[in-house]
Design an enzyme around this catalytic site. Sequence first.
Site, PDB file in Angstrom:
ATOM      1  N   SER A   1      29.075  -9.070  -7.152  1.00  0.00           N
ATOM      2  CA  SER A   1      28.772 -10.817  -7.324  1.00  0.00           C
ATOM      3  C   SER A   1      30.831 -10.956  -7.603  1.00  0.00           C
ATOM      4  O   SER A   1      31.479 -10.339  -8.459  1.00  0.00           O
ATOM      5  CB  SER A   1      28.019 -11.027  -8.593  1.00  0.00           C
ATOM      6  OG  SER A   1      28.237 -12.313  -8.966  1.00  0.00           O
TER       7      SER A   1
ATOM      8  N   TYR B   1      24.501 -10.297 -16.586  1.00  0.00           N
ATOM      9  CA  TYR B   1      24.189 -10.314 -14.976  1.00  0.00           C
ATOM     10  C   TYR B   1      25.390  -9.920 -14.622  1.00  0.00           C
ATOM     11  O   TYR B   1      26.543  -9.014 -13.630  1.00  0.00           O
ATOM     12  CB  TYR B   1      24.419 -11.919 -15.058  1.00  0.00           C
ATOM     13  CG  TYR B   1      24.974 -12.202 -12.858  1.00  0.00           C
ATOM     14  CD1 TYR B   1      23.325 -11.868 -12.798  1.00  0.00           C
ATOM     15  CD2 TYR B   1      25.738 -12.483 -12.553  1.00  0.00           C
ATOM     16  CE1 TYR B   1      23.835 -12.050 -11.006  1.00  0.00           C
ATOM     17  CE2 TYR B   1      26.258 -12.726 -11.341  1.00  0.00           C
ATOM     18  CZ  TYR B   1      24.554 -12.039 -10.623  1.00  0.00           C
ATOM     19  OH  TYR B   1      24.862 -12.441  -9.798  1.00  0.00           O
TER      20      TYR B   1
END
Lengths: 284, 590
Positions: free
Chosen positions: B460, B473
């Site tokens: 990501s 995350y």
Amino acid sequence: MSNKTGPTPEALRRHRDAQALAYRCAETVGAGLEAGVTEREVARRMRVYLRENGVEDFFHIPFAWFGERTAFRSLRGPWTPLHFFPTNKRLEEGMPYILDCSPVVDGYVSDIGYAGVLGGPGTNRVFDALMRDLAEYRTLIPQRIKAGDTLAVVYSAVDALIARQGYESRHKVYPGRVIGHQVGRMTQRRNMGRYAFGFGVRTLETLGREIVTEGIKGRSPLWAGGRASRHAPAPGLWAVEPHIGFRSVGVKFEELLVVTEDDAFWLDNDLPHVRRWQLEGAHA
Amino acid sequence: MTQDVRTLAVTVEGGRLSVRTYGDPSKPAVLLVHGYPDTQAVWDGVVSELIEDFHVVTYDTRGIGASKGPLFKHGYTLDHLADDLCTVADIVAPDRPIHLVGHDWGSIQAWEAVTRADSAQRFLSYTSISGPCLDHAAMWTRSGIRKPTPKAAARSLKQALASWYIVVFHLPVGPRVAWRLGLAKQWPRIIKAIEGTRLDPSPTLHRDGSRGVLYYRANMLPKMRRPEERPTSVPVQVLTPTGDRFVTPALAAQAPVPWTERLYVRSVNGGHWIVVKKPALIAERIREFIQSDIATPGGPEPVRSLLRAEAKQGTKDRREFEDKLVVITGAGSGIGRATALAFAEKGADIVVADIDSVAAARTVELVELLGARAHLYTVDVSSGEAMEKFANDVKDTAGVPDIVVNNAGIGMSGPFLATEVKDWEKILGVNVWGVIHGARCFGEMMRERGEGGHIVNLASAAAYTPSRTLSAYSTSKAAVLMLSECLRAEFARYGIGVSAICPGFIATNITRTTKFVGQSAEQQERTRQRITGLYRKRNFGPDKVAERIVDAVRRDKPVVPVALEARASKAVSRLSPALARRMAKIDPTG
């Protein structure tokens, strides 16, 4: 156009007649399609058919899209609003098409969308799958409106269903990303038969007025997913047009939804796509 | 293996061949022909792998090992050598055709035999490893000279440089004496040094090396000067070892194309002596070919990698990923589903895995709608046990995947101190362990298979963009990014590429399922709706990410930041970490 108390039974009947005529036009022209015909020619056939059957004006000019254009994809570069207009693209065997017309009869507006494929069912697997799954939207939309959801929420619910099915929203390509718009009776005679950007000048004038008058009440005659649609639909008639696509095939239906204070139902159930689903249901 | 071995001597014109047969004579016969300067012992490893299913035959070619042969080069022409081969074939399997396998010079001899007029009655199939038909090679070289495109010139030059030893072998006296005077003793060390294979030298190596020079002298020049047209109708599998210093893959793969009807070219990871280095792999390739309906009428359909290996002949046009198997986790929605469709559209078979079986089934439907094959699996990627079972099931039913996309992931946002241990376990389980398990289980299979492959991990932009609201995350995705980089370095030697994808704000389901820690259920729902709306406004669909994933595999890209914000953030993280730190303090969810 807006009708404070909802349309009268007489008005509903007249709208239903106009809609039936529009679908008859699409079905007749659709049945007569042959390989090699262009979008322009087909749009012309629709116009001629409707004129011959007593239509004095159009809400918007008739549209015809073939092949990848049913999913609003252009083989050359990105899709622009100019791409909505009929082109010289030729129809081929197994190719999907969409016919979209909106005859105005004595001021009563209708607006319909009709998806088909040259060669009929079984010639294009993607089309058949899309068409089958399109049925869910016809159930979902009035159900959610009836439950009192705002237009924006219903729009999101439609988006979620599209995502679940793995398709793409193609109505988001329409101007304003609209899935529907309010319709009514146009009584104004001025500017009849004049068109700008594909829409009748009367349409634009009426719509302009509506946006202002409805806007004062915090509502919008256009149905999209944004802030302006965070309200329940105004009672009256709404042309609703979910348009879904998968790769280079798109399908839609467009028909009039009757919204009253506490109910929402489709104006007519005797329509080609509904009959198709009933037939499939009978076979299933 | 030894209990079944039988030795026999076969007399041929000008010599006597030492032949060994293994296994049950009623099973399909496979004849293995060794190369230079080896003896039939070079096949020992392969024989023990094949013995269960086949009647395996090896022999020392004339003048080599325990076989007797003439003293002068005239007795070593390919005509004689092919006669020997056919004689052995007729004796060990007099009434039925056999399968043929050749390595190096054994492959050259076998080519000579399978391109004879009566070859179809004698041979069911032929697997060639590192030894071209000399006539084909000569024609191929000539075509390169006749039409000297830069590419053709380069490949011919490469092969010419690799063939230096052939020239040396034509020098008088020297090479033969060298074998006698110590080259034989040094041979294993030399081979170990140049390609890392540990050879077990035969006691006759000094004699074989010297005698074998006659093979070159008797055949190379005549064949190069006057090549004949030698077509064959026998199905041929060519195995091209990567890192072969003597026969370039270009020659092995291209030279036979005009002369074969059914040709399958498969790359194998290893050097020239791959039959010694990876006997199990070679045996597997031979077995797959022989047992398929290509070589055995009525046999099963060929494995996927064989179908893929069928050389393009005529107008058969293949889509980019045809006959490739792609495994995608989290394929029930978003980027995973879009990736499944993108690969399906390009011809691949897809393994659709998701924890949500309904969503996965829908992806399968869509993949099939595009005319591709799909396999459905419900799996929790965070469970090592489940992933191992999943990987083995995939191998059993669909085969070893060529591409694995570790896509399954979940979102989480909120303050670090509000993130509980179970939250951490959950996100690290899916986002990190899921990728580890995927890479571990399938990476092992890919390595074992030796045909390379590609692993794509969904990291990501958060992997390199610090943010006060994304500690869990970002940590999980940073781990994925670093894991990908390390794996890439490690797996390169197996021909397995590894890519990390850093998408950005993509409108998918992830925002509708993200857990916002430290918020009430009601607050969470509101935040979710707001963030989903923002992502929708960003209007960057998963299909665009899917295209970049396909491209990452195509070009073997290391790290791919996809959307503009992902690229911009990457630039910031490199140009001004201080700015990145300052931006990390902003809370976009608050």
